[in-house]
Design a protein around this motif. Structure first.
Motif, short mmCIF file in Angstrom:
data_model
loop_
_atom_site.label_atom_id
_atom_site.label_comp_id
_atom_site.label_asym_id
_atom_site.label_seq_id
_atom_site.Cartn_x
_atom_site.Cartn_y
_atom_site.Cartn_z
N LEU A 602 40.73 42.99 5.90
CA LEU A 602 41.88 42.32 5.97
C LEU A 602 41.63 40.71 6.67
CD1 LEU A 602 44.25 45.11 7.46
CD2 LEU A 602 44.40 43.98 5.05
N ARG A 603 40.59 40.66 7.51
CA ARG A 603 40.61 39.53 7.96
C ARG A 603 39.72 38.40 6.90
NH1 ARG A 603 37.54 41.35 13.72
NH2 ARG A 603 39.72 41.70 14.93
N ARG A 604 38.99 39.06 6.07
CA ARG A 604 38.52 38.13 5.21
C ARG A 604 39.41 38.01 4.06
NH1 ARG A 604 33.66 41.12 2.48
NH2 ARG A 604 33.53 39.15 1.39
N ILE A 605 40.45 38.81 3.64
CA ILE A 605 41.47 38.41 2.76
C ILE A 605 42.54 37.34 3.44
CG2 ILE A 605 43.76 39.34 1.64
CD1 ILE A 605 42.07 42.04 1.54
N LEU A 606 42.73 37.26 4.79
CA LEU A 606 43.31 36.38 5.28
C LEU A 606 42.74 34.98 5.36
CD1 LEU A 606 45.14 38.30 8.17
CD2 LEU A 606 46.23 37.59 6.05
N ARG A 607 41.31 35.12 5.66
CA ARG A 607 40.61 33.97 5.59
C ARG A 607 40.29 33.34 4.14
NH1 ARG A 607 37.40 36.52 9.49
NH2 ARG A 607 36.00 36.99 7.98
N GLY A 608 40.77 33.91 3.14
CA GLY A 608 40.74 33.18 1.93
C GLY A 608 39.26 33.71 1.21
N GLN A 609 38.54 34.62 1.98
CA GLN A 609 37.03 34.99 1.36
C GLN A 609 37.30 36.24 0.58
OE1 GLN A 609 34.89 35.96 4.90
NE2 GLN A 609 34.75 33.92 5.85
N ALA A 610 38.12 36.88 0.34
CA ALA A 610 38.58 37.75 -0.60
C ALA A 610 40.09 37.67 -1.39
CB ALA A 610 38.26 39.20 -0.01
N SER A 611 40.05 38.30 -2.36
CA SER A 611 41.46 38.26 -3.11
C SER A 611 42.01 39.64 -2.76
CB SER A 611 41.16 37.78 -4.49
OG SER A 611 42.39 38.02 -5.34
N TRP A 615 41.01 43.48 -8.54
CA TRP A 615 40.68 45.02 -8.70
C TRP A 615 39.21 45.37 -9.28
CZ3 TRP A 615 44.53 47.84 -6.57
CH2 TRP A 615 45.88 47.21 -6.60
N SER A 616 38.65 44.28 -9.50
CA SER A 616 37.15 44.66 -10.15
C SER A 616 36.06 44.56 -9.13
CB SER A 616 36.88 43.80 -11.29
OG SER A 616 36.85 42.34 -10.86
N ARG A 617 36.38 43.94 -8.09
CA ARG A 617 35.65 43.94 -6.83
C ARG A 617 35.45 44.81 -5.86
NH1 ARG A 617 34.83 37.68 -5.25
NH2 ARG A 617 32.97 38.50 -4.26
N SER A 618 34.66 45.00 -4.94
CA SER A 618 34.54 45.88 -3.96
C SER A 618 35.52 45.39 -2.90
CB SER A 618 33.26 46.11 -3.32
OG SER A 618 33.04 44.81 -2.91
N THR A 619 36.12 44.36 -2.66
CA THR A 619 37.19 43.73 -1.67
C THR A 619 38.55 43.97 -2.19
OG1 THR A 619 36.81 41.59 -2.70
CG2 THR A 619 35.48 42.29 -1.03
N SER A 620 38.75 44.75 -3.41
CA SER A 620 40.12 44.97 -3.89
C SER A 620 40.98 45.59 -2.89
CB SER A 620 40.25 45.60 -5.38
OG SER A 620 39.67 46.76 -4.98
N LEU A 621 42.22 45.48 -3.08
CA LEU A 621 43.30 46.03 -2.21
C LEU A 621 42.82 47.64 -2.18
CD1 LEU A 621 45.46 45.98 -0.28
CD2 LEU A 621 47.07 46.05 -2.27
N ALA A 622 42.79 48.14 -3.48
CA ALA A 622 42.56 49.55 -3.42
C ALA A 622 41.31 50.26 -2.64
CB ALA A 622 42.29 50.15 -5.02
N ARG A 623 40.33 49.41 -2.79
CA ARG A 623 39.00 49.72 -2.10
C ARG A 623 39.28 49.24 -0.59
NH1 ARG A 623 34.51 50.88 -4.91
NH2 ARG A 623 34.64 50.40 -7.10
N THR A 624 40.03 48.34 -0.33
CA THR A 624 40.54 47.95 1.24
C THR A 624 40.99 49.14 1.75
OG1 THR A 624 40.37 45.65 0.54
CG2 THR A 624 41.28 46.19 2.60
N LEU A 625 42.05 49.56 1.17
CA LEU A 625 42.87 50.60 1.87
C LEU A 625 42.37 52.17 1.87
CD1 LEU A 625 46.44 49.21 0.83
CD2 LEU A 625 45.03 48.83 2.81
N SER A 626 41.33 52.39 0.98
CA SER A 626 40.90 53.49 0.75
C SER A 626 40.00 53.94 2.13
CB SER A 626 39.80 53.70 -0.57
OG SER A 626 40.73 53.37 -1.34
N PRO A 627 40.08 54.99 2.63
CA PRO A 627 39.37 55.23 3.93
C PRO A 627 38.14 56.04 3.44
CG PRO A 627 41.14 56.99 3.45
CD PRO A 627 41.36 56.04 2.58
#
Length: 787
Positions: A602-611, A615-627
């Protein structure tokens, strides 16, 4: 002569007429020769006759003439006798020359030919006559044969006409038989269609009842007609007849349903009348005589009809009617027994505790189910094996017991009561009673399993609560931590017994969480499923071990560190020994969700380092919220072994230091001095104080070493017996004490050996004698005596 004869014969035969009779005669002779051959004997006889007539004699006149000629010497005259000449007709002549002889000879030859031909001519005439006769006969035979052939042809014609007539008759007979069979088959097929009017007339008759003797045969005939029409849909109007037949069948089955309901209601009314006459309270004897015995009379009335329905239950219509009869039966029976069953179970609930209520309620309900199954078997003998048939009756009765037991189960907190319930349900009811009468009590099994599952659930919950409250969160009292005083008092109590392990008071010396843990596990082992018990056992052993370690620290502060160590060793050994009989694995895999990486993403997303929407990258929302799923495996038994081992090592080292710590310190200091001396020699510092011999060092003078040895000796004589006495107090098992004391003895002996080796290298014999180190043999004997 032969030639002349043959010529005569040839001329004669050449002049014979070649008629058909001659040809047939020759053909007959040839056929005769072929069909009647001569035997060898006959052929030999013919050969003899041929040889006999081969040489023919001269005629008599010629013979006499030759005799006369031969009798005359001179002259050629020939004279014959009168009788010969007369007989032969020859002319007397006198031959004087050759010409006369030839002339005479010619005449003679002609005469002989004439004579010979006459015989053959006579023979030819005879043969000709006979041929003519044969020709006549053959002609007649030909005529006869012709007539016979005509007769034969006529016979064949007559036979052919006769056979044709017979064949025609046979064909007609076969055609007649086939037509008869066809008519019979047609009549038999039409009988099924003709039965519609007959069956309809009987079924719609006001006198027709199910109990009538003609009802079941008519129903059977109706089923046969329906089956036949169903098998032959190609017949004209078969669908129309099938509909009408089914209407009649529906009417008949409806009559059966009404009849069954009427009989059952009549029986129920009679039973209710008797019950009302006896008052509200009905005894068990009245139940048996009224509710069951009187109902069997209805079974006798309905049995023929119900057996017919059961025998045809493979058909959909009859299966539905049979199921409807089952439902009607269960409704009527339930209306009779539900009040009585509810009353009995309510009486049990008011008078008895939960275990007794479970035992009494199950026994009563099993008796009811057994009687109901027997009664149901009287009505439906072929359906009694199907448990679902009686379910509408048994399930509500079982629900009364379940509804009575469940509230009590939910509020039951006593583990002993819950374990007793498991034994009652699992061993007494399901194991013994149902196994003996499994068929009749099969309908009760689902409810009992449901109650048992509720008991298991409640027992598991209470066991976890017990482990948490009584073991993990146990707060010890002062008397719980009074060690070794608690053990000393226990020894005084047990002094009169020969085996302390056999006395129940031995458990009083245990730390309460240990006793609670082992007691809880021993109760749960036979009551819970292995998988559930494994989890509880792992948790109980883990928290019990932690509680014992916590208590050992408190005892170490209150009494002594050694008491804390021995307390821990004692209880961990007991725990390890007591859980060994449980045939389970104390290894449990824990799975948990890890969200620790969520904050960083979440910090990386807020800093603009991730989108957020990539959905294609490992920093996608699905992967971010997956425990992340973290697995950890905990083996309580191995942890127990590990804690026990470390505690034993600490105890061994503490006792070793207590006894030979001066020796160990001295050896360590000497080793350090030698290392320092070796370093100074390498650095070439001869003036260093370390260059002095060891015995000249202030800490290593013979007097100091003698004092050290004396101190260790005093510890072995005074302190070590105290340790052994305390060890014997905590550990009653001599083999366990021997195992624990063996490394202590080894350490003490090893310390003496190191010191002895050091003294031999640095001190003289006189100085060693003054130091007074104990010989190894005496030291071993002294240590062995402590056991």
């Amino acid at each position: 002569m032969a030639n002349s004869s043959s010529s005569v014969s040839g001329s004669g035969s050449a002049n014979l007429p070649r008629s058909g009779a001659v040809s047939k005669g020759y053909d007959f002779a040839s056929t005769w020769e072929q069909n009647a051959p001569l035997t060898d004997q006959q052929q030999a006889a013919i050969s003899l006759l041929s040889n006999a007539v081969l040489d023919r004699p001269f005629p008599i006149p010629l013979t006499l003439l030759s005799q006369e000629i031969s009798g005359q010497d001179n002259g050629l005259s020939l004279s014959t006798k009168d009788n010969f000449l007369e007989h032969s007709g020859a002319i007397q002549a006198v031959m004087v020359n050759t010409h006369q002889f030839y002339k005479w000879f010619s005449e003679l030859e002609s005469s002989m030919k004439s004579e010979t031909e006459e015989k053959y001519r006579h023979y030819v005439n005879t043969l000709t006559e006979r041929i003519e006769t044969c020709d006549g006969i053959l002609y007649q035979v030909d005529e006869t044969l012709h007539l016979f052939n005509e007769l034969q042809l006529q016979h064949q014609a007559v036979a052919t006409k006769t056979k044709t007539l017979h064949d025609a008759c046979d064909r007609l007979l076969m055609e007649k038989q086939r037509l008869i069979e066809f008519a019979e088959a047609l009549r038999s097929k039409l009988n099924y269609f003709d039965e519609l009017e007959n069956v309809a007339t009987n079924f719609y008759s006001p006198n027709m009842r199910v109990g009538n003797g003609h009802f079941l045969p008519l129903l059977k005939r109706l089923d046969e007609c329906i089956s036949y029409v169903e098998r032959n849909p190609q017949y004209a109007e078969s669908s129309v007849y099938l509909v009408k037949f089914r209407q009649l069948q529906s009417r008949a089955l409806g009559m059966i349903r009404s009849h069954v309901l009427s009989v059952l209601k009549s029986a129920s009314s009679q039973v209710l009348a008797v019950i009302r006459g006896n008052g509200a309270a009905v005894s068990e004897g009245v139940e048996a005589s009224v509710i069951y015995v009187r109902f069997k009379a209805a079974a006798s009335e309905l049995k023929p009809v119900l057996m017919e329905i059961e025998s045809r239950s493979s058909r959909k219509e009859y299966a539905q009617v049979l199921a409807e009869c089952h439902r009607l039966y269960c409704e009527q029976r339930l209306s009779l027994v539900k009040g009585i069953v509810h009353q009995r179970i309510s009486e049990f609930a008011k008078k008895e505790a939960l275990p007794s209520l479970t035992r009494s309620g199950c026994a009563y309900l099993m008796q009811v189910c057994y009687l109901e199954h027997q009664l149901f078997d009287h009505f439906f003998p072929s359906s009694s094996e199907d448990v679902t048939s009686l379910a509408p009756l048994i399930d509500p009765l079982c629900t009364y017991l379940y509804d009575t037991l469940r509230p009590k189960l939910i509020h039951e907190a006593n583990l002993d009561f819950l374990c007793e319930l498991v034994d009652i349900l699992k061993v007494e009811v399901l194991g013994e009673q149902l196994s003996k009468r499994s068929e009749s009590l099969a309908g009760l099994r689902p409810t009992l399993h449901r109650v048992l599952a509720d008991v298991h659930e409640r027992l598991t919950f209470r066991a976890r609560t017990h482990i948490r409250d009584e073991i993990a969160n146990y707060f010890p009292f002062d008397e719980d931590l009074d060690y070794p005083g608690k053990l000393e008092r226990s020894v005084e109590t047990l002094s009169g017994t020969t085996s302390p392990e056999e006395n129940a008071d031995v458990f009083k010396s245990w730390y309460p969480p240990l006793e609670k843990t082992l007691s809880c596990l021993s109760k749960l082992y036979r009551c819970l499923e292995p998988a559930v018990f494994t989890g509880l056992a792992q948790e109980a052993v883990e928290v019990c071990s932690a509680s014992i370690q916590k208590a050992s620290k408190l005892i170490a502060k209150r009494s002594s560190p050694m008491d804390g160590q021995l307390f821990l060793i004692k209880h961990l050994l007991i725990l390890r020994e007591q859980i060994a009989p449980f045939d389970i694995e104390f290894s449990v895999t824990h799975k948990e969700l890890d969200f620790s990486h969520l904050l960083e993403h979440l910090r990386r997303i807020l800093r603009g380092q991730a989108s957020l929407f990539d959905w294609s990258r490992s920093t996608s929302l699905a992967r971010t919220l997956s425990p992340r799923v973290l697995e950890s495996q905990i083996d309580a038994k191995k942890e127990l072994e590990k804690n026990l081992k470390s505690t034993c090592e600490e105890f061994i080292m503490s006792v070793t230091k207590l006894v030979v710590d001066p020796m160990l310190s001295f050896v360590t200091k000497v080793t350090a001095v030698k290392v320092a001396l070796s370093s100074s020699n390498q650095e070439q510092k001869p003036d260093s104080v370390l260059a002095k011999p060891l015995k000249n060092q202030a800490f290593a003078t013979p007097d100091k070493v003698a004092e050290l040895v004396q101190t260790v000796g005093v510890s072995i004589q005074q302190e070590l017996p105290k340790v052994m006495a305390k060890l014997k107090l905590y550990l009653q098992n001599s083999s366990t004490r021997t195992i624990l004391f063996k490394p202590i003895k080894t350490n003490i002996v090893e310390a003496h050996l190191q010191l002895q080796s050091l003294l031999k290298s640095e001190y003289s014999d006189e100085e060693m004698k003054n130091i007074g180190i104990v010989p190894m043999q005496d030291l071993n004997a002294q240590l062995d005596n402590l056991l």
